[in-house]
Scaffold this active site. Structure first.
Site, PDB file in Angstrom:
ATOM      1  N   GLY A 513       0.834  -1.415   0.206  1.00  0.00           N
ATOM      2  CA  GLY A 513       0.021  -0.084   0.328  1.00  0.00           C
ATOM      3  C   GLY A 513       0.624   1.261  -0.090  1.00  0.00           C
ATOM      4  N   SER A 517       2.342  10.279   3.431  1.00  0.00           N
ATOM      5  CA  SER A 517       3.318  10.460   3.393  1.00  0.00           C
ATOM      6  C   SER A 517       4.689   8.681   3.401  1.00  0.00           C
ATOM      7  CB  SER A 517       3.607  10.357   5.513  1.00  0.00           C
ATOM      8  OG  SER A 517       2.762   8.954   5.629  1.00  0.00           O
ATOM      9  N   VAL A 520       3.719   1.476   2.492  1.00  0.00           N
ATOM     10  CA  VAL A 520       3.286   0.386   3.356  1.00  0.00           C
ATOM     11  C   VAL A 520       3.922  -0.791   3.181  1.00  0.00           C
ATOM     12  CG1 VAL A 520       2.042  -0.442   4.832  1.00  0.00           C
ATOM     13  CG2 VAL A 520       1.774   1.672   4.212  1.00  0.00           C
ATOM     14  N   LYS A 534       6.055   0.808   8.109  1.00  0.00           N
ATOM     15  CA  LYS A 534       5.459   2.108   7.060  1.00  0.00           C
ATOM     16  C   LYS A 534       6.981   2.534   7.239  1.00  0.00           C
ATOM     17  CE  LYS A 534       2.853   5.770   5.583  1.00  0.00           C
ATOM     18  NZ  LYS A 534       1.640   6.678   6.154  1.00  0.00           N
ATOM     19  N   ASP A 611      -8.631  10.061   2.526  1.00  0.00           N
ATOM     20  CA  ASP A 611      -7.403   9.519   0.994  1.00  0.00           C
ATOM     21  C   ASP A 611      -8.263   7.808   0.707  1.00  0.00           C
ATOM     22  OD1 ASP A 611      -5.551   9.573  -0.975  1.00  0.00           O
ATOM     23  OD2 ASP A 611      -4.270   8.650   0.846  1.00  0.00           O
TER      24      ASP A 611
END
Length: 773
Positions: A513, A517, A520, A534, A611
């Site tokens: 993903g 920012s 992932v 992340k 988002d």
């Protein structure tokens, strides 16, 4: 006796006259009559010889149609009607036959294949005629017309012919190819005659010419062409609503008129003069668009290109930083000469891009952001350079308009006064994939060592792991109100060294993903415990702020469809070899809807995710959907239903209110994003796909077009084995969610009720209803 002879003579005269005017006259075609491509003649003429119906050459074969005859040059045919336009040409040896039983006019190919050209709507026909009006007709035994080519216009309107409401003229592909081209002229139900590019949905947003007739025109308005060259709109009472041309041109047997939507999309009126030897001379007596304004025709050039006049024609050009999709077909549009990711994760700053200036180049008003009171062009340039979504900015003092891809209907207009500012990449052009960290140069903006040294924290465990570790304590703190909601210390965080995380993720091998920012990755710790790791990619301050915000919000949520891991929904829908079945797609969509509903209405602190997109929906081994990536989310106070914030989210999924000045952001912005994603789930394709046909590029447009046309099956592949009733319902829900006016969108609770069938799903409004009105 003399009186008796006189009566006989009159009777014979009247009988012969009636015979000449009946469908059994010398110029009628009897059942069983046949034409062949290689016979002479291979057509049936009208009584005057001005029109003919039969075979004409097209490419390396033949088509069946009607044309104006040039007696001095038999190869010069002005085609006014073509049967079965989209069918391939037939080869030499084909036959055209008026069937013996009068039931059809048949086209029989040389290989024996039979196709219907004309078929009476009621009783069988006893005769056919090619009339001097240019109308090919079939008659029944009562001399009534039971089929007429005038009722099925192609690209041309002839004298006496009507273009009825909800009917269109469609341009041809070229002067030598009569298949359907790129433009349509619609007689719309409210009385307006409007031209559109065929690639679009026929809504006002895409129109390039109109008669601008208002709804007071009356019922059943038609477009008509009079014998004196008058083009006019008339309603059902016979009242002339509007004259497009005044008429008054010469009226006699040697002057013929036709109105045609030409290959270039311009509607023109022609006068044809028949000479003494049967020769045919032609001239244009009226055009809807002037020759110097030819580039106003939307659809002349494809996406991301612009139209410019070149002598008597037009040229399709690419802006700086773009190349043709097909060098041999410039009209098919352009593409960036480098590839970009789905999100704003690459270096988009002024160090990587500069601005190229184009004078008087104009693209369709489809800006996602508008900035007023911009004093200088340079300020507009800098605004685009600083916005990773911006590809082109248009500046017309004092307003700056920012555009993202694709750019539609571009044209050069020397009187526009608009300056287009195109963002062009400096230096090398990456060809896709993640940029590799270069430890020697240290120039990549993603440098893991910086984060390792500065914070000893670059990544974090999955939200589920954090939540279960501190669930009871977090809820107690929240319920007592001991700390304000923005205190990061609500959740104790465990730090891992960079080496541990490299080992856990196998050197960041499997991306599952990405978000505002960072990206992932899938990992494994503590004897196989799966985690999401992340990697922060933006600048230090912003990355850590979003990281902490994400942990804070995750700590306040607990729902079975929030934050777990495996591959993302984007991978499952768009790249996986094993696409989910229809029932699985419905289940996944419902799970996501319930997760968003929890955030909006059932979570102790109301949350706007900001988002929602497939990349932020993680999937576990059983393909259960989990909402993730809360880095851009907004917490609402107990008495708060809306907020004001900076632009967030991902292009293509953002609701229109994100791009409007001073518009509040509500949970309905998530509903819009969900609607886009729901259509993606239904169709197993991205919301923007420039590899598809132009009319299919934008999924919302294509979905509404298919729904309105009753062709929702075109949104899925045949192998999906879809329940058509369920498919239509899901499409309707998606279209409701992407309604431009946020107050008209359903809540997520209403979405769930519609998806589960507890409430009916009403027909959605057009996504462009606010524009059309």
């Amino acid at each position: 006796m003399k009186l008796f002879l006189l009566i006989i003579i009159i009777f014979i005269y009247l009988f012969s006259t009636s015979q000449a005017q009946s469908p059994r006259s010398n110029y009628n075609i009897a059942p069983g009559s046949t034409l062949y491509t290689n016979s002479s003649p291979n057509f049936w003429p009208s009584p005057s010889g001005h029109f003919a119906f039969g075979f004409y050459t097209s490419g390396n074969g033949f088509k069946v149609g009607i044309w104006l005859v040039d007696g001095s040059n038999r190869t010069n045919k002005t085609i006014v009607w073509t049967a079965r336009r989209e069918d391939p040409v037939v080869s030499s040896g084909a036959a055209l036959q008026f069937s013996v039983d009068g039931s059809r006019v048949l086209l029989r190919n040389s290989n024996g294949e039979v196709q219907s050209i004309a078929e009476p709507t009621q009783s069988s026909a006893v005769a056919a005629s090619m009339l001097d009006s240019g109308n090919f007709v079939l008659y029944d035994s009562s001399s009534r017309i039971v089929w007429a080519s005038f009722d099925r216009p192609t690209d041309t309107l002839l004298v006496g012919q009507k273009l009825s409401q909800n009917t269109a003229l469609r341009s041809s592909t070229s002067l030598t190819n009569q298949s359907v081209g790129n433009f349509e002229l619609w007689m719309e139900p409210w009385g307006s005659l409007t031209a559109f590019p065929k690639i679009s949905i026929p809504v006002t947003k895409y129109a390039y010419w109109s008669s601008f007739t208002d709804s007071a025109a009356g019922q059943n308005v038609t477009l008509n062409l009079g014998g004196d060259g008058r083009l006019y709109l008339e309603n059902s009472t016979g009242y002339t609503v509007k004259n497009l041309t005044e008429g008054g041109l010469s009226v006699n047997r040697t002057n013929l008129y036709r109105a045609t939507l030409d290959v270039d999309g311009i509607f023109r009126l022609y006068q044809h003069q028949v000479g003494t030897n049967g020769s045919l001379s032609s001239k244009i007596v009226w055009a809807a668009i002037n020759e110097e304004d030819r580039c106003q025709v939307k659809g002349t050039c494809g996406l991301n290109s612009y139209c410019s006049l070149r002598g008597s024609g037009t040229a399709c050009l690419c802006p700086p930083g773009f190349i043709y999709n097909d060098q041999q077909r410039p009209q098919d549009g352009c593409k960036l000469n480098f590839s970009t990711g789905d999100d704003c994760l690459e270096d988009q700053g002024s160090n990587s891009y500069n601005i190229s200036h184009l004078e008087n180049i104009y693209w369709e008003p489809d800006e996602y952001d508008l900035i007023n009171h911009i004093p200088h062009e340079e300020t507009c340039s800098n605004a685009c350079l600083g916005d990773c979504n911006c590809v082109v900015a248009k500046y017309k003092d004092p307003v700056c308009y920012k555009h993202k891809l694709p750019l539609g209907f571009g044209m050069k207009n020397d009187s526009s006064g608009i300056k287009s500012l195109v963002k062009v990449r400096i230096g090398g052009f990456p060809k896709g994939g993640d940029r590799i960290v270069n430890k020697k140069t240290g120039k990549d903006f993603v440098i893991i060592g910086v984060f390792l040294t500065a914070f000893s924290l670059i990544v974090f465990l999955s939200a589920l792991y954090l939540f279960y570790a501190h669930q009871i304590w977090s809820y107690k703190v929240t319920s007592r109100g001991a700390s304000p909601p923005d205190v990061v210390e609500e959740i104790n965080m465990r730090s891992f060294s960079y080496e541990q995380l490299v080992l856990a993720t196998k050197n960041f091998e499997e991306e599952i993903g990405r978000g505002g920012s960072g990206r992932v990755y899938k990992g494994s710790i503590n004897g196989g415990k799966e985690v999401a790791v992340k990697k922060l990619i933006k600048m230090v301050e912003e990355g850590e702020s979003e990281f902490r915000n994400e942990i804070k919000i995750i700590g306040r949520t607990h729902h079975k469809n929030l934050v777990q891991l495996n591959g993302s929904l984007a991978n499952l829908l768009f790249t996986s070899e094993q696409r989910p079945s229809w029932n699985e797609r419905r289940r996944i969509a419902l799970e996501i809807a319930k997760g968003i509903h929890y955030l909006h209405d059932e979570c102790e602190t109301r949350i706007i995710h900001c988002d929602i997109k497939p990349q932020n929906i993680l999937m576990d081994e059983s393909w259960t959907a989990k909402i993730s990536d809360f880095g851009l989310s907004k917490l609402l106070k107990p008495d708060q239903t809306r907020t004001y914030t900076i632009l967030r989210g991902t292009r293509g999924y953002r609701a229109p209110e994100w791009h409007s000045n001073n518009s509040p952001i509500t949970v309905k912005s998530d509903v819009y994003s969900f609607g886009v994603m729901l259509l993606e789930i239904v169709c197993c394709r991205k919301n923007m796909d420039e590899t598809l046909r132009d009319q299919e590029v934008v999924l919302i447009d294509w979905a509404y077009h298919c729904y309105e046309a009753g062709e929702v099956q075109n949104l899925v592949i045949e192998e999906d084995h879809v329940d058509m009733e369920e498919l239509e319902k899901m499409v309707k829900i998606g279209l409701w969610c992407v309604e431009t006016e946020f107050s008209l969108r359903p809540t997520m609770k209403q979405v769930i009720l519609m998806m589960e069938g507890f409430v009916a799903t009403p027909p959605p409004p057009s996504p462009y209803s606010s524009i059309r009105g």
